[in-house]
Design a protein around this motif. Structure first.
Motif, short mmCIF file in Angstrom:
data_model
loop_
_atom_site.label_atom_id
_atom_site.label_comp_id
_atom_site.label_asym_id
_atom_site.label_seq_id
_atom_site.Cartn_x
_atom_site.Cartn_y
_atom_site.Cartn_z
N LEU A 167 -3.33 7.70 -2.61
CA LEU A 167 -2.46 7.57 -1.44
C LEU A 167 -3.07 8.26 -0.23
CD1 LEU A 167 0.10 6.62 -0.10
CD2 LEU A 167 1.32 8.57 -1.09
N ARG A 204 4.21 5.53 -2.63
CA ARG A 204 3.44 4.42 -3.20
C ARG A 204 3.81 4.27 -4.67
NH1 ARG A 204 -1.90 3.86 -5.65
NH2 ARG A 204 -2.80 1.83 -5.12
N GLN A 236 -3.31 9.54 -8.39
CA GLN A 236 -2.38 8.90 -7.45
C GLN A 236 -2.32 9.65 -6.11
OE1 GLN A 236 -0.96 5.97 -7.79
NE2 GLN A 236 -1.90 5.74 -9.81
N GLU A 287 6.75 6.55 -8.56
CA GLU A 287 6.22 6.60 -7.20
C GLU A 287 5.61 7.96 -6.98
OE1 GLU A 287 9.40 3.67 -4.86
OE2 GLU A 287 9.69 5.85 -4.88
N TYR A 340 6.08 9.47 2.57
CA TYR A 340 5.21 8.32 2.39
C TYR A 340 5.12 8.10 0.88
CZ TYR A 340 3.90 9.10 7.25
OH TYR A 340 3.92 9.26 8.61
N LEU A 368 0.83 -1.20 0.00
CA LEU A 368 0.00 0.00 0.00
C LEU A 368 0.87 1.25 0.00
CD1 LEU A 368 -2.82 -1.02 2.50
CD2 LEU A 368 -2.75 -1.28 0.01
N TYR A 369 1.84 1.29 0.91
CA TYR A 369 2.78 2.42 0.92
C TYR A 369 3.96 2.09 1.81
CZ TYR A 369 0.60 3.81 5.39
OH TYR A 369 0.13 3.83 6.67
#
Length: 276
Positions: free
Chosen positions: A238, A220, A234, A269, A218, A116-117
């Motif tokens: 997130l 993803r 995105q 990302e 953080y 997920l992250y």
């Protein structure tokens, strides 16, 4: 929030400006995937070996090869980009020549085996950055990285090739509702370890050398193209996954690119920046 620099704390970036449609552009971050010289392909097939074969046939064919790719993004590559293209290609035929930005993994959240992250810590370091204001996000990252590429390829105080690092990052800014991406996009390159203590000065006055502070992000992963629509998607995805999205900067985000923006299956990302 500080808007005086292109730092990972969400700052705005110095320099840049104007529409650079008369500037040469370029498309590469990691490898230039194989595209037909006669027609741009969306398949993303091909290999470094094919690019090496093209390189061996001379600067002109390699330049034309890149020009075909760039046209698919409404970006023009001028003739004077031939030498930087040749340098970057010849110095990046093996993945061992690409230095990844170091970080410490702090946490990792998964669900049913799916990432997920991640929460990461990036240390303080020197970055070269430039802010662009093109008509589209993809034009901004292409024209911006072209100018960063010139800095990497000898247009610096050492007059030497500096080395490639990954990812190349772009700082994007949105409105409070995360529905609109600003036209100002900052493209940034992390200086290789050997140049961190004494970064070579750029000859381009609009490239700014910044010391970015240690930052918690953080992050993803996502694949595919990066444009205004996918970036907003995105960011919102997130934000829904984070346990405490309020700890992050609300209007500045980073798109980290590990493969070239011409590839149809890019490896990217999205980064949220934790408030200092």
């Amino acid at each position: 929030m500080d808007r005086g620099g292109c730092q990972m704390n969400g700052g705005g970036g110095g320099g840049g400006g104007g529409n650079h449609t008369d500037q040469p552009g370029m498309i590469t971050l990691e490898d230039l995937e194989s595209f037909s010289e006669d027609q741009l392909s969306d398949s993303g097939n091909g290999s470094l070996e094919e690019e090496a074969e093209i390189m061996e046939e001379g600067d002109d064919r390699l330049l034309h090869y890149w020009q075909d790719v760039a046209r698919g993004h409404q970006v023009e590559v001028s003739e004077d980009m031939a030498e930087p293209i040749q340098q970057l290609t010849s110095n990046n035929q093996g993945r061992s020549h690409r230095e990844h930005i170091p970080f410490t993994l702090l946490a990792r959240k998964e669900k049913c085996g799916e990432l997920l992250y991640e929460k990461r810590q990036y240390e303080k370091g020197h970055w070269a950055c430039i802010t662009m204001r093109e008509d589209t996000y993809e034009q901004s990252i292409c024209y911006g990285f072209m100018r960063i590429m010139r800095y990497i390829c000898q247009q610096n105080s050492l007059e030497d090739y500096l080395g490639m690092t990954l990812p190349i990052v772009t700082v994007v800014r949105t409105d409070e509702t995360h529905s609109v991406v600003s036209n100002d996009v900052t493209v940034a390159y992390f200086l290789p370890a050997e140049h961190q203590a004494q970064p070579p000065q750029p000859t381009d006055s609009e490239i700014v050398l910044e010391i970015w502070p240690a930052t918690t992000v953080y992050t993803r992963p996502f694949t595919g193209p990066t444009n205004e629509v996918t970036i907003i998607d995105q960011i919102n995805a997130l934000a829904e996954l984070l346990d405490s999205p309020g700890v992050c900067v609300n209007d500045s985000f980073i798109v980290a690119g590990y493969t070239n923006p011409a590839h149809s299956n890019r490896q990217n990302e999205i980064w949220f920046l934790e408030r200092p």
